[in-house]
Design an enzyme around this catalytic site. Structure first.
Site, short mmCIF file in Angstrom:
data_model
loop_
_atom_site.label_atom_id
_atom_site.label_comp_id
_atom_site.label_asym_id
_atom_site.label_seq_id
_atom_site.Cartn_x
_atom_site.Cartn_y
_atom_site.Cartn_z
CG HIS A 149 -1.71 -1.26 1.35
ND1 HIS A 149 -2.98 -1.36 0.87
CD2 HIS A 149 -1.38 -2.49 1.84
CE1 HIS A 149 -3.43 -2.59 1.07
NE2 HIS A 149 -2.48 -3.30 1.66
CG HIS A 169 -9.20 -8.75 2.38
ND1 HIS A 169 -8.18 -8.35 3.20
CD2 HIS A 169 -10.31 -8.79 3.17
CE1 HIS A 169 -8.64 -8.16 4.43
NE2 HIS A 169 -9.93 -8.41 4.44
CG HIS A 196 -3.61 -10.93 3.54
ND1 HIS A 196 -4.87 -11.46 3.54
CD2 HIS A 196 -3.75 -9.61 3.26
CE1 HIS A 196 -5.73 -10.51 3.27
NE2 HIS A 196 -5.09 -9.38 3.09
CG ASP A 211 -1.16 -6.57 3.82
OD1 ASP A 211 -1.42 -5.53 3.17
OD2 ASP A 211 -1.98 -7.11 4.59
#
Lengths: 422, 311
Positions: free
Chosen positions: A60, A177, A230, A303
């Site tokens: 991000h 996600h 993740h 992440d």
């Protein structure tokens, strides 16, 4: 412009060999012992290791819109310090990356000012709201490598089926996600022993597993390539392993923090441990390491989720989810997995470079003649500590802050250009 | 009053930081304070010149009044901060609020907050001793101490007592702190409620027993504690109705007969009479409900005295 890296232990075909590496501009042109050629620059890597640059599928950069947390310049510089030469940025910016203009903005800024290469992941629904399909075809013109609603999870199975069908025609993966909102509602950390003890709301593994199972079924019908972001529980890994066995085009990633930490890290209400999916149990952590070693989990992704001090310095329930990851990834994994014999160094490099490069179909991730000169030199005996005054990222939100690790990245070359040295 | 344990400068986040001996020392100090509270002239000059700040970020009547009375009876200065009329409602962060208050020279903070871990934050920002007056579902150590004192005072010990706590265990900070404290003093605690309101990890964490049948849970109990059952649990889908809860778990003349004769009846309040406890039980000779309230003031006086180094 020619550069030689001399006498390093170089990662070649999943082994380390003491050879020299010569590259000309952005290409590797020669690899052998004792290259005696003139070069514009020579770097002595005696007693050091040379790896292909790391590649991060999940990060991000907060740019545009939240540049007080991070921006493309600070984020890519932090990535270069951590040994990354290509990173992919998630679309949860402001505005959301759901249109070609925002994709092009990131492409241009990264190209002009970045310290590593940036690939864009576009939103799969407009504003990641899970209502209408985003303009994926238009964003393809800007070179998006995948679509994802990032931290948002499409709850509506019909919509997801349409997104998957639509995306599959562009031959890029959908990144999931996995979070069932009814099950995760109010949750702060893993639903378990620690959440009971601390009185914090729990996010059960079931919230992740049930969506992964459902989405695998939808992807099978939609004939869509899926990537599970993740993964964090043993059961989730088992479900993915089963889907792989059945021939589905499915891959998955695990973060350094899910490989290294458990819910126990939350005991002192340290908001730097607050992350989604939450840190799980030791049993889950061991399952992540095993699955990564066995290839069921394909690679590591950080992440990287920077948040400012003032956002994390507050009541646990009010702090945002996320852990800062670029700078700490290699050293923490090397120190806590490789040095403790839980994983070989060769495997760690494979899952940080080669595997994600293959996933993204990049001409890098390996040290071979003809490959991109994306190279990292590391001193495994050198120590590195993380403090707010030496963290390059604008944010300090890592549970590893104040701690010292082995494995310092001394040089990072991206497309043959030196982007970090220390 | 002499004490061989040192409490000065420490925080009271929960009872896990305190040994059995230290808890007993607090109970003994409480007895002294209780005697003062029974005097005509209920005031000691011992904390004169100290400033205590109560921060109530969540509605509370009895705990706030109990703490504030304790502060006043020991002659400390009281600054009372209430979230609804404060800068917090204007969007000021807890950190800024604490730093502002701290600049005014506070010696000890007492905080009630709906989010767990907030007392730790107050200490981090103020570097002053902090007492937890309830943080979310996490802990309520002064309530646990007054519960423990109420039993200790009546029965002389908690060792080998069977204590049964009935109700919404999952959402109760009182239970968590009591499980820690009662276990330290040697009691055997059983918690009882429907499975949706009793976390499965409790035995592993606290070494307590879990029962879902009231009769089994109450069998041979020396002490029975009821907990407030809230209507929200029905809306959250954890219970079909309060009526069904009452049918299965109410403490009544009929149900407490499974416990020992003259078993003590407790409730941290506020009570829902007719839902978790019937009036004939709440108001019976066996009931400690009002004694708990009275003891609450004494426990908090003892804690302030010990933590601020009263003489």
């Amino acid at each position: 412009m020619k550069t030689i890296i001399k006498n390093g232990l170089v990662y070649i075909n999943n082994k380390f060999e003491e050879v020299d590496v010569l590259f000309d501009n952005d290409r590797i042109i020669e690899i052998r012992k004792d290259i005696q050629k003139d070069a514009d620059s020579t770097i002595d890597a005696t007693n050091k290791h040379v790896f292909p640059g790391f590649i991060d599928l999940h990060s991000h950069l907060r740019d545009p819109g939240q540049t007080y947390k991070e921006d493309i310049i600070s984020g890519t510089k932090a990535a270069a310090k951590g040994g990354f030469t290509t990173i992919c940025c998630m679309p949860n910016t402001d505005p959301i990356i759901d249109n070609i203009a925002t994709v092009e903005y990131i492409n241009r800024k990264a190209k002009d000012f970045g310290f590593c290469k940036v690939k864009v992941i576009g939103a799969m629904t407009k504003k990641t709201e899970g209502k209408e399909i985003a303009e994926i075809g238009s964003m393809m013109e800007g070179g998006i490598v995948a679509v994802s609603d990032d931290g948002a999870c499409i709850q509506n199975a019909k919509l997801l089926q349409n997104v998957m069908k639509y995306t599959s025609s562009f031959n890029i993966p959908v990144i999931i996600h996995a979070e069932d909102y009814n099950l995760s509602k109010g949750g702060q950390i893993n639903a378990g022993k620690m959440s009971t003890k601390l009185g914090l709301g729990g996010i059960p593994g079931l919230a992740e597993e049930i969506i992964i199972a459902r989405n695998i079924m939808i992807a099978e019908k939609a004939k869509c390539q899926v990537h599970i972001a993740h993964v964090s529980t043993k059961k989730a890994v088992d479900i993915i392993a089963e889907a792989k066995k059945n021939g589905l085009r499915i891959t998955t990633e695990v973060t350094p923090h899910h490989l290294l930490l458990t819910e126990d890290a939350c005991e002192n209400f340290d908001t730097n441990t607050k992350v989604k999916p939450p840190l799980r149990t030791e049993n889950d952590r061991q399952a992540m390491i095993k699955a990564l070693n066995e290839g069921i989990i394909d690679f590591i992704a950080t992440d990287h989720a920077p948040h400012s001090d003032f956002e994390k310095e507050r009541e646990f329930n009010l702090a945002p989810f996320g852990i800062n990851g670029f700078e700490t990834a290699f050293a923490t994994l090397y120190t806590n997995l490789v040095k403790k014999n839980e994983m070989s160094l060769e495997k760690l490099i494979e899952v940080m470079s080669e595997k994600p490069a293959n996933f993204l179909k990049l001409n890098s991730g390996k040290i071979e003649v003809g490959k991109k000169a994306d190279l990292v030199i590391a001193d495994l005996n050198a120590k590195i500590s993380f403090k707010s005054d030496n963290i390059i990222s604008k944010a300090n939100n890592t549970p590893f802050i104040g701690k010292t690790f082995f494995g310092k990245i001394t040089n990072t070359f991206c497309d043959g250009m030196l982007k970090w040295s220390n | 009053m002499k004490n061989k344990h040192n409490f000065i400068g420490r925080n009271l986040y929960d009872l896990d930081d305190y040994s059995a001996d230290e808890i007993i020392a607090i109970l003994e100090a409480t007895s002294v304070m209780k005697e003062i509270n029974e005097r005509d002239y209920k005031k000691l000059p011992t904390l004169r010149g100290k400033t205590v700040c109560t921060l109530f970020m969540e509605n509370s009547t009895r705990t706030r009044m109990s703490f504030e009375l304790a502060v006043n009876r020991l002659s400390a200065d009281l600054v009372s901060f209430q979230a609804s009329i404060s800068a917090l409602s204007k969007g000021e962060s807890l950190q800024d609020t604490i730093c502002t208050l701290n600049a005014m020279g506070i010696d000890l903070y007492i905080i009630r907050h709906r989010f767990p871990g907030s007392p730790q934050l107050v200490h981090k920002y103020s570097e002053k001793p902090v007492m937890n007056a309830g943080d979310g579902r996490h802990a309520h150590p002064t309530q646990a101490l007054l519960d423990i004192f109420s039993i200790w005072e009546r029965l002389g010990t908690l060792k080998d007592l069977k204590i049964t706590i009935v109700g919404d265990i999952a959402h109760s900070r009182v239970v968590r702190s009591n499980l820690i404290g009662m276990k330290k003093l040697g009691a055997n605690v059983t918690v009882c409620g429907p499975k949706t309101l009793v976390p499965g990890f409790l035995p592993e964490i606290y070494g307590c027993k879990v029962e879902h049948d009231l009769e089994t849970a109450l069998k041979d109990a020396d002490v029975i504690m009821g907990l407030r059952m809230q209507l929200e649990r029905q809306n959250e889908g954890l219970l079909p109705s309060l009526d069904e809860y009452t049918k299965q778990y109410v403490l009544s003349k009929r149900t407490i007969q499974f416990a020992k004769k003259d078993a003590l009846i407790m409730h941290p309040g506020p009570m829902n009479r007719g839902i978790e406890i019937m009036p004939e039980i709440a108001d019976s000779q066996q009931s400690l409900v009002l004694a708990q309230v009275a003891n609450g003031v004494a426990v908090r006086m003892a804690l302030l005295f010990l933590f601020l180094g009263g003489k």
